[in-house]
Design an enzyme around this catalytic site. Structure first.
Site, mmCIF file in Angstrom:
data_model
loop_
_atom_site.group_PDB
_atom_site.id
_atom_site.type_symbol
_atom_site.label_atom_id
_atom_site.label_comp_id
_atom_site.label_asym_id
_atom_site.label_seq_id
_atom_site.Cartn_x
_atom_site.Cartn_y
_atom_site.Cartn_z
ATOM 1 N N LYS A 75 0.798 -1.236 0.000
ATOM 2 C CA LYS A 75 0.000 0.000 0.000
ATOM 3 C C LYS A 75 0.828 1.283 0.000
ATOM 4 O O LYS A 75 0.390 2.300 -0.524
ATOM 5 C CB LYS A 75 -0.967 0.013 1.194
ATOM 6 C CG LYS A 75 -2.127 -0.950 1.054
ATOM 7 C CD LYS A 75 -3.124 -0.764 2.182
ATOM 8 C CE LYS A 75 -4.325 -1.666 2.009
ATOM 9 N NZ LYS A 75 -5.378 -1.410 3.005
ATOM 10 N N ASP A 112 -10.341 2.852 1.218
ATOM 11 C CA ASP A 112 -10.546 2.402 2.605
ATOM 12 C C ASP A 112 -11.148 3.524 3.446
ATOM 13 O O ASP A 112 -11.998 3.277 4.309
ATOM 14 C CB ASP A 112 -9.214 1.969 3.234
ATOM 15 C CG ASP A 112 -8.762 0.604 2.759
ATOM 16 O OD1 ASP A 112 -9.617 -0.206 2.369
ATOM 17 O OD2 ASP A 112 -7.552 0.346 2.786
#
Length: 292
Positions: A75, A112
């Site tokens: 990420k 997210d």
């Protein structure tokens, strides 16, 4: 992309990269979204070790993927390959969704944050309130940005290792100077009485990892205000030990599955320009969880 003919002709290719990712529910969710919209396409689960990241990205471009999801441990490092990022990805300092543009350049997003916010019921008002987050990893970064967007005044980060977590706290103190951020060793967590919402971003309680374990004991949960919320981003099992304790204590509980579904739905929309039905994606995820 809005005309019926275009939809019938186009073939979408999506995927997820990470290591390990055998537990991922992304493929069943996105394939359900494609099917519900009568779109042709596929979603591949592509286990990718850190040393293979460059080759994997080359492959995704070469094989004409429209976009892909990114999970642990990529990420943050994947940011090196992006030509631009959205505001949430910039603030969180991590990316979980990438769109491959026509010129093969990469645009990064953090869905997210969107998923975390969207899963909180509309009647919850956190403006000016205090929040607690368990853990300081990549998921915690998205939660900090989400809570800031919801107007919280103060966030306390609880961690096993103060030294390792110091940089995360400092990063967000600099990004959000009007947000008070505290960093506290787990051992000093004795009461939740000042918090309106407590979010677990650690893997504690996850099936196959620490199933049946809760980061809190029942006495601690009972110190949470009566209208307090416990949000566990773990989605497998759907009802973790922490959520069971929360419900037993008569407090409000939010599980991680809705966050997973909403972040996935937002990624799908980024890639296709079409809004999927989150309920169809959730049903597919639940069926997969029940089968596992």
């Amino acid at each position: 992309m809005t005309g019926e003919t275009t939809n019938e002709e186009k073939y979408y290719k999506f995927g997820i990269i990470g290591f390990p990712i055998g537990h991922s529910l992304s493929s069943v969710m996105h394939e359900a979204a494609l099917k519900s919209l009568d779109l042709k396409g596929e979603y591949q689960t592509l286990e990718t070790k850190p040393e293979d990241l460059i080759d994997r990205i080359k492959m995704l471009k070469r094989d004409n993927f429209n976009g892909f999801n990114v999970t642990i441990p990529h990420k943050v490092p994947v940011s090196l390959f992006l030509s631009k990022v959205d505001e949430y990805a910039n603030l969180a300092g991590s990316v979980n969704t990438i769109k491959i543009l026509e010129d093969k350049s990469l645009e990064g997003f953090n869905t997210d944050v969107y998923g975390y916010i969207k899963a909180i019921p509309d009647d919850v008002d956190l403006k000016g309130k205090k929040a607690a987050i368990l853990g300081t990893g990549g998921a915690a970064r998205a939660v900090i940005v989400g809570l800031k967007s919801l107007g919280v005044a103060e966030i306390t980060l609880f961690t096993r290792n103060i030294i390792d977590s110091h940089q995360t706290a400092e990063t967000f103190r600099n990004k959000f100077p009007d947000l008070k951020i505290n960093l506290v060793q787990n051992e000093f967590l004795q009461t939740l009485e000042e918090f309106s919402i407590v979010t677990n971003t650690t893997p504690l309680g996850m099936r196959g990892f620490h199933a049946g374990i809760s980061p809190f004991n029942e006495e601690l949960i009972n110190t949470l205000p009566k209208d307090g919320i416990v949000y566990d981003i773990v989605y497998n099992p759907t009802k973790t030990e922490l959520l069971k304790q929360t419900i037993k204590a008569g407090r409000r509980a939010i599980g991680g599955l809705d966050m997973l579904v909403y972040q996935g739905a937002r990624a799908f929309e980024i890639w296709t320009g079409i809004k999927p039905e989150p309920d169809k994606m959730k049903i597919a995820a639940l069926e997969k969880l029940l089968d596992s």
